[in-house]
Write an enzyme that holds these catalytic residues in place. Structure first.
Site, PDB file in Angstrom:
ATOM      1  N   GLY A  11       0.833  -1.202   0.000  1.00 38.46           N
ATOM      2  CA  GLY A  11       0.000   0.000   0.000  1.00 38.46           C
ATOM      3  C   GLY A  11       0.862   1.244   0.000  1.00 38.46           C
ATOM      4  O   GLY A  11       2.098   1.175  -0.001  1.00 38.46           O
ATOM      5  N   PHE A  12       0.193   2.376   0.031  1.00 41.00           N
ATOM      6  CA  PHE A  12       0.912   3.650  -0.064  1.00 41.00           C
ATOM      7  C   PHE A  12       1.922   3.826   1.081  1.00 41.00           C
ATOM      8  O   PHE A  12       3.121   4.011   0.844  1.00 41.00           O
ATOM      9  CB  PHE A  12      -0.117   4.791  -0.095  1.00 41.00           C
ATOM     10  CG  PHE A  12       0.450   6.143   0.181  1.00 41.00           C
ATOM     11  CD1 PHE A  12       1.528   6.631  -0.548  1.00 41.00           C
ATOM     12  CD2 PHE A  12      -0.102   6.939   1.176  1.00 41.00           C
ATOM     13  CE1 PHE A  12       2.054   7.891  -0.281  1.00 41.00           C
ATOM     14  CE2 PHE A  12       0.405   8.197   1.443  1.00 41.00           C
ATOM     15  CZ  PHE A  12       1.495   8.668   0.721  1.00 41.00           C
ATOM     16  N   ASP A  32      -0.094  -8.926   1.379  1.00 43.39           N
ATOM     17  CA  ASP A  32      -0.960  -7.917   0.771  1.00 43.39           C
ATOM     18  C   ASP A  32      -1.883  -8.603  -0.226  1.00 43.39           C
ATOM     19  O   ASP A  32      -1.441  -9.486  -0.970  1.00 43.39           O
ATOM     20  CB  ASP A  32      -0.105  -6.847   0.070  1.00 43.39           C
ATOM     21  CG  ASP A  32      -0.855  -5.535  -0.099  1.00 43.39           C
ATOM     22  OD1 ASP A  32      -1.912  -5.531  -0.760  1.00 43.39           O
ATOM     23  OD2 ASP A  32      -0.374  -4.509   0.428  1.00 43.39           O
ATOM     24  N   LEU A  77      -0.497  -2.868   8.758  1.00 47.77           N
ATOM     25  CA  LEU A  77      -1.016  -1.677   8.082  1.00 47.77           C
ATOM     26  C   LEU A  77      -2.213  -1.996   7.200  1.00 47.77           C
ATOM     27  O   LEU A  77      -2.874  -1.074   6.709  1.00 47.77           O
ATOM     28  CB  LEU A  77       0.079  -1.030   7.210  1.00 47.77           C
ATOM     29  CG  LEU A  77       1.109  -0.134   7.913  1.00 47.77           C
ATOM     30  CD1 LEU A  77       2.060  -0.947   8.765  1.00 47.77           C
ATOM     31  CD2 LEU A  77       1.901   0.669   6.890  1.00 47.77           C
ATOM     32  N   TYR A 150     -16.338   2.650   9.813  1.00 52.72           N
ATOM     33  CA  TYR A 150     -14.879   2.575   9.707  1.00 52.72           C
ATOM     34  C   TYR A 150     -14.236   2.996  11.023  1.00 52.72           C
ATOM     35  O   TYR A 150     -13.329   2.349  11.548  1.00 52.72           O
ATOM     36  CB  TYR A 150     -14.400   3.472   8.560  1.00 52.72           C
ATOM     37  CG  TYR A 150     -12.907   3.446   8.376  1.00 52.72           C
ATOM     38  CD1 TYR A 150     -12.279   2.319   7.849  1.00 52.72           C
ATOM     39  CD2 TYR A 150     -12.116   4.532   8.728  1.00 52.72           C
ATOM     40  CE1 TYR A 150     -10.908   2.285   7.677  1.00 52.72           C
ATOM     41  CE2 TYR A 150     -10.744   4.507   8.557  1.00 52.72           C
ATOM     42  CZ  TYR A 150     -10.144   3.377   8.039  1.00 52.72           C
ATOM     43  OH  TYR A 150      -8.783   3.337   7.873  1.00 52.72           O
TER      44      TYR A 150
END
Ligand code: UDP
Length: 335
Positions: A11-12, A32, A77, A150
């Site tokens: 991811g970022f 991932d 993450l 969320y």
């Protein structure tokens, strides 16, 4: 040197963390599922012996077990990213956050990990627009608004992490990330700065939601990663939430003008009604700025990039990316 399981490592933010761990000589196993990320992000490291890529979800308990068994600690993450995705797939977001985090913590506990870093989020504060110390109240709206699902999911993650620490002795570090930006962040999931940068350079109007008076504080991704690594090396950071972000607050309208100026763009600002942009009943948060004395006291950390430097770096990346696209290059996930 240790071996680290990095969930969401493509991811970022995960990619920058993976790069920093590899650079200091650690080995990394990235787990991932590439739903909102791209293996291509890790392409530049693929010849490094320290990197292993395991495609799969944190919902796959046996995969998490298997990778945990060979690692010394975990950086967790993996999570749903961005407003758009949370609106489109609230159930997947919630399951990934709650069940996935339970799998990661349970496996780390079973395999005696030295520590687990959990990246939480400023979303846990909900609509609280006051001074966001870590002990500030969380103010949430109704359960029919998916933004709060969320927020609730990530809050459960934090409770789980603190439970594993207090009841089972698993050292957990809980970093609450505020708006994190930098080169490589996708514009596909709604994040404002990559959107403004792309719009400014394409000669399109910048879409400012509402009246643009809402504020955010943007922190550069390498600064955030430096804070994460400093926290994981700090025993006093175990078992307490820690805000990580910039205290430099800006209105979204001011951000738009600064992007236009820095880009030398002839585009203008176009105000878009927030409800029109989010017909599904998403709720705007008018202000969010972290109070970061805790991370400073624990680690001495301060961000190095101010907002102008951040805008410059994001624009530079966007120029480069669109230049490559024009030459027929490829890039995943609308980065
Ligand atoms: N925003 C905007 N135009 C866009 C995208 C976002 O004005 O094209 C606003 C959004 O309404 C919010 C702020 O920018 O007030 C930050 O949005 P982002 O999705 O980046 O982060 P978050 O809302 O999660 O802090």
């Amino acid at each position: 040197m240790s071996k680290v399981m990095v969930t969401g490592g493509a991811g970022f933010i995960g990619r920058y963390l993976t790069a920093a761990l590899l650079a200091r000589g650690d080995s990394v196993v990235v787990v991932d599922d590439f739903t909102t990320s791209d293996a291509a992000r890790l392409a530049e490291f693929r010849h490094q012996p320290g990197l292993t890529l395991q495609e799969g979800s944190v919902l796959d308990q046996s995969l998490v077990e298997q990778v945990s068994a060979e690692c010394d600690w975990t950086a967790h993450l993996a999570a749903a990213v961005g407003v758009r995705r949370i609106l489109d797939r609230p159930l997947a977001s919630l399951r990934g956050n709650v069940l996935g985090t339970e799998h990661v913590l349970a496996a780390a506990q079973r395999h005696h990990h030295q520590r687990v870093l959990l990246t939480s989020t400023s979303e846990v504060y909900g609509r609280n627009t006051g001074t966001l110390y870590e002990d500030a109240d969380r103010l949430l709206g109704p359960t029919t608004v998916s933004r709060w699902s969320y927020s609730a999911g990530k809050t459960v993650d934090e409770f789980l992490a603190f439970g594993y620490w207090r009841e089972l002795g698993l050292p957990v570090i809980v970093a609450r990330l505020f708006n994190t930006v930098g080169p490589g962040q996708s514009s596909a999931y709604g994040a404002v700065l990559p959107r403004f940068a792309a719009q400014a350079l394409a000669g399109e109007d910048l879409t400012v939601y509402g009246d643009g008076r809402q504020t955010r504080s943007f922190c550069y991704v390498t600064d955030v990663v430096a804070a994460l690594l400093a926290l994981t090396d700090q025993p006093a950071a175990v078992g307490v939430p820690v805000n990580v972000g910039s205290e430099e607050e800006v209105t979204i309208l001011d951000l738009a003008h600064r992007v236009l100026r820095a880009a030398g763009s002839a585009s203008s600002v176009r105000f878009v009604d927030f409800q029109a942009a989010h017909p599904d009943g998403f709720e705007e948060v008018p202000r969010r700025r972290p109070e970061t004395s805790r991370v400073r006291e624990l680690t001495g950390w301060r961000p190095r990039y101010d907002l102008d430097a951040i805008i410059e770096a994001v624009l530079e990346h966007e120029r480069h990316r669109t230049g490559q696209l024009a030459q027929g290059g490829v890039s995943g996930h609308g980065e």
